[in-house]
Design a protein around this motif. Structure first.
Motif: not given
Length: 401
Positions: A265-290
């Motif tokens: 996911m770290r290799f995919a993370g840059d593309l996801v962040r550029d596509r959806f923005g850091a705020v939405r990416t962080l929120r998705f990641c946090t919910v997934a971790s929970i």
């Protein structure tokens, strides 16, 4: 160096792969490789110095203290000399430390060696993250998550190969080979690193603790993201073995599944962040971790817990890289200030978590620990709007409004 990167006329961004991006990725790989190679040496190190479990615990604590002490020092040096030279020098100084740890013969020399190892690894950590932020800004695209993915790969290579190499070459031979391989990586990356400019006028500013609340709040995001990571690293295998009845072989899959999904996911993370923005990416990641932590905590079988840890790895993978990018791009603040605060706070979570969790688990059990850890992520969700600062590199440049 400034003219070596040609912008894409349509996007206003630089090509996906540049010499500078490759160079900083190599530095992350080398840093993770040294840390990973240290892990299989720990039992022999403890035996050689006749350390008890508590004595070994103090040695590992010394490693963490070295990192925490040297990280702010590295931030100060970045202002004076730029992240490029601090990355280079700290990398060169860190190279022989693993070999030194293979040679020490007393508790005191071992303590000094492991303090230097932790300190120089930590100093390099701040510097290479600062260089990654500068490279992100120059390229106008996210690269931080993939840099951390290379760190994870380096750690995986170092740890997996360590046992075989020690059995084949001996402890000293292993230390020498790892040093040579790491030196080759540094030599390849050395001339290609992005040459950022020093900011001597910021030295006095960096010497003081920042007055703005922003770096401290983003540091809390990093801290509360890394405590669960440390919990899975140190207690995941013990949890599924002792409380869920897993075999010794299966218990190793707890952190293995977590590490695998995190690296991917770290290799995919840059593309996801550029596509959806850091705020939405962080929120998705946090919910997934929970979701992953709760799945592991409420698991009734080892397989269910392993699946939970794998889901948690998907989430935690990009939480810290986003926090580091945000810290390096805070408005009106020298780059090294935010990064040194956030890295120090974040890595202190991995240092403090094992002992604190062990104390609590004696009274509650480890299942309750993993069920309770998502409370920390609720704080991350509350502060997730601060991740907008991580998008500054992508918004910079001629194409920005």
């Amino acid at each position: 160096m400034d003219q070596s990167i040609q912008n894409d006329g349509q996007t206003g961004r630089s090509p996906a792969v540049t010499r500078e991006r490759a160079a900083v990725a190599l530095m992350f790989l080398m840093n993770g490789f040294l840390v990973g190679a240290w892990a299989p040496k720990i039992p022999e190190f403890a035996s050689r110095l006749s350390l008890s479990e508590s004595g070994l615990g103090l040695m590992i604590l010394t490693f963490g203290l070295g990192s925490i002490i040297m990280m702010p020092v590295a931030g100060l040096q970045i202002a004076r000399f730029g992240s490029t030279w601090v990355t280079r020098i700290s990398a060169v100084l860190a190279l022989p430390t693993l070999l030194i740890l293979s040679l020490v013969g007393s508790v005191w020399t071992g303590a000094v060696a492991i303090f230097l190892f932790g300190g120089l690894i930590g100093a390099m950590d701040v510097a290479m993250n600062a260089n990654a932020v500068a490279t992100e800004t120059r390229m106008r695209r996210s690269i931080m998550s993939s840099c951390h993915a290379f760190w994870s790969l380096g750690g995986l290579f170092g740890s997996v190969s360590g046992g075989f190499l020690i059995a084949w070459l001996g402890v000293v031979g292993h230390g020498l080979l790892i040093t040579v391989l790491a030196a080759l990586v540094v030599a390849i990356g050395w001339p290609m690193l992005l040459a950022d400019k020093p900011h001597p006028e910021e030295v006095k500013e960096r010497a003081r603790l920042p007055r703005s609340a922003l770096p401290w709040l983003i540091g809390m995001v990093a801290l509360f993201s890394m405590i669960p990571e440390g919990a899975i690293l140190d207690w995941g295998a013990l949890y599924i073995r002792n409380e869920l009845g897993a075999s010794v072989q299966a218990s190793g899959l707890a952190f293995g599944a977590f590490s695998l999904t995190m690296a991917v996911m770290r290799f995919a993370g840059d593309l996801v962040r550029d596509r959806f923005g850091a705020v939405r990416t962080l929120r998705f990641c946090t919910v997934a971790s929970i979701v992953g932590l709760l799945t592991a905590g409420f698991a009734s079988t080892p397989l269910m817990a392993i699946i939970g840890f794998a889901i948690a790895g998907i989430g935690i993978s990009n939480m810290v890289p986003i926090a580091f990018s945000a810290a390096g791009n805070l408005p009106g603040m020298a780059q090294g200030i935010g990064l040194s605060v956030v890295t120090t706070m974040g890595y202190s979570g991995i240092l403090v978590a094992p002992s604190a969790i062990g104390f609590i688990a004696e009274h509650t059990g480890l299942a309750a620990i993993f069920i309770g850890l998502p409370v920390l992520h609720l704080v991350v969700l509350g502060l997730s709007h601060l991740a907008r600062h991580a998008d500054r590199p992508a918004a910079a440049g001629p194409s920005a409004p």
